[in-house]
Scaffold this active site. Sequence first.
Site, PDB file in Angstrom:
ATOM      1  N   ARG A 271      16.124  50.176  35.369  1.00  0.00           N
ATOM      2  CA  ARG A 271      16.005  51.242  34.373  1.00  0.00           C
ATOM      3  C   ARG A 271      17.358  51.502  33.724  1.00  0.00           C
ATOM      4  O   ARG A 271      18.397  50.995  34.157  1.00  0.00           O
ATOM      5  CB  ARG A 271      15.496  52.534  35.035  1.00  0.00           C
ATOM      6  CG  ARG A 271      16.420  53.060  36.121  1.00  0.00           C
ATOM      7  CD  ARG A 271      16.128  54.486  36.511  1.00  0.00           C
ATOM      8  NE  ARG A 271      16.898  54.892  37.683  1.00  0.00           N
ATOM      9  CZ  ARG A 271      18.173  55.252  37.669  1.00  0.00           C
ATOM     10  NH1 ARG A 271      18.850  55.240  36.521  1.00  0.00           N
ATOM     11  NH2 ARG A 271      18.790  55.607  38.775  1.00  0.00           N
ATOM     12  N   GLY A 272      17.362  52.331  32.697  1.00  0.00           N
ATOM     13  CA  GLY A 272      18.611  52.799  32.139  1.00  0.00           C
ATOM     14  C   GLY A 272      19.219  53.857  33.045  1.00  0.00           C
ATOM     15  O   GLY A 272      18.637  54.269  34.046  1.00  0.00           O
ATOM     16  N   GLY A 273      20.418  54.283  32.704  1.00  0.00           N
ATOM     17  CA  GLY A 273      21.049  55.359  33.457  1.00  0.00           C
ATOM     18  C   GLY A 273      21.860  54.867  34.636  1.00  0.00           C
ATOM     19  O   GLY A 273      22.045  53.666  34.851  1.00  0.00           O
TER      20      GLY A 273
ATOM     21  N   GLY B 103      10.721  56.715  34.504  1.00  0.00           N
ATOM     22  CA  GLY B 103      10.335  57.974  33.873  1.00  0.00           C
ATOM     23  C   GLY B 103      11.224  59.143  34.219  1.00  0.00           C
ATOM     24  O   GLY B 103      12.398  59.159  33.862  1.00  0.00           O
TER      25      GLY B 103
ATOM     26  N   ALA C  20      12.382  62.691  36.894  1.00  0.00           N
ATOM     27  CA  ALA C  20      12.529  63.261  38.231  1.00  0.00           C
ATOM     28  C   ALA C  20      12.773  64.746  38.076  1.00  0.00           C
ATOM     29  O   ALA C  20      13.760  65.158  37.465  1.00  0.00           O
ATOM     30  CB  ALA C  20      13.686  62.602  38.975  1.00  0.00           C
TER      31      ALA C  20
ATOM     32  N   CYS D 136      24.292  60.364  37.670  1.00  0.00           N
ATOM     33  CA  CYS D 136      24.236  60.001  36.248  1.00  0.00           C
ATOM     34  C   CYS D 136      25.632  59.901  35.638  1.00  0.00           C
ATOM     35  O   CYS D 136      25.820  60.162  34.450  1.00  0.00           O
ATOM     36  CB  CYS D 136      23.383  60.990  35.470  1.00  0.00           C
ATOM     37  SG  CYS D 136      21.698  61.125  36.099  1.00  0.00           S
TER      38      CYS D 136
END
Length: 219
Positions: free
Chosen positions: A76-78, A156, A158, A174
């Site tokens: 995923r991104g992030g 998605g 959290a 993050c």
Amino acid sequence: MRPALLASTERIGYIEAWDEQRRLADLVRSGDSPTVIWLLEHDPVYTYGRHGTREDLFITDEVLAGMGATCVATDRGGQMTWHGPGQTTGYVLGDLRGGRGVRRFVGALVDAMTDACHACGVPAAESDHERMGTYVEGRKVGSVGIRVAEGVSLHGIALNRDPDLEWFRIMSACGAPDVVATSIAAEGGDADRVRAEDALAQALANRLDLRPEPAGLIS
């Protein structure tokens, strides 16, 4: 409104859920399934995305194992985040082809978490689309991290209902070490899982213009 399936899982391991996401995404991509909203809890796990590193978690794998948790590199991104008991993870497997913009989609996910916080009695919750999260006076209560593969979204959101916030203190979440984690419960809201997930499902449906039908439990 477009049709969607709304599924839920009591508790599931991260790798198992990731495999299931890919299966569901293939069904959405082929047209054999509408959008799937999957709400669940994970066993304790730290994950980091394509822009993160293992160094964002400040303990060794041995110490982590002793805490009953794992760390997983994901697509995923992030950057680094945590999933586990007391947090609702929401995977939205949706077809973003045909002009449905990714940026608009991410904004809808953020706004849905903010709506859910409001419904659970946290009126001070605010969306921050640039930082892709929901915040309460600078404290982070909800995060977004997605991947789009061949036009279909995976991963998605959290949303912290009432997790042990100590989990967040041993990582740079993050890539923002100065941001403090919070939860619906810590902000004085009603963190009941059923209520929070009902509110989140309704908010996702509203923000994404979906008409969800219950699909029962996955796994």
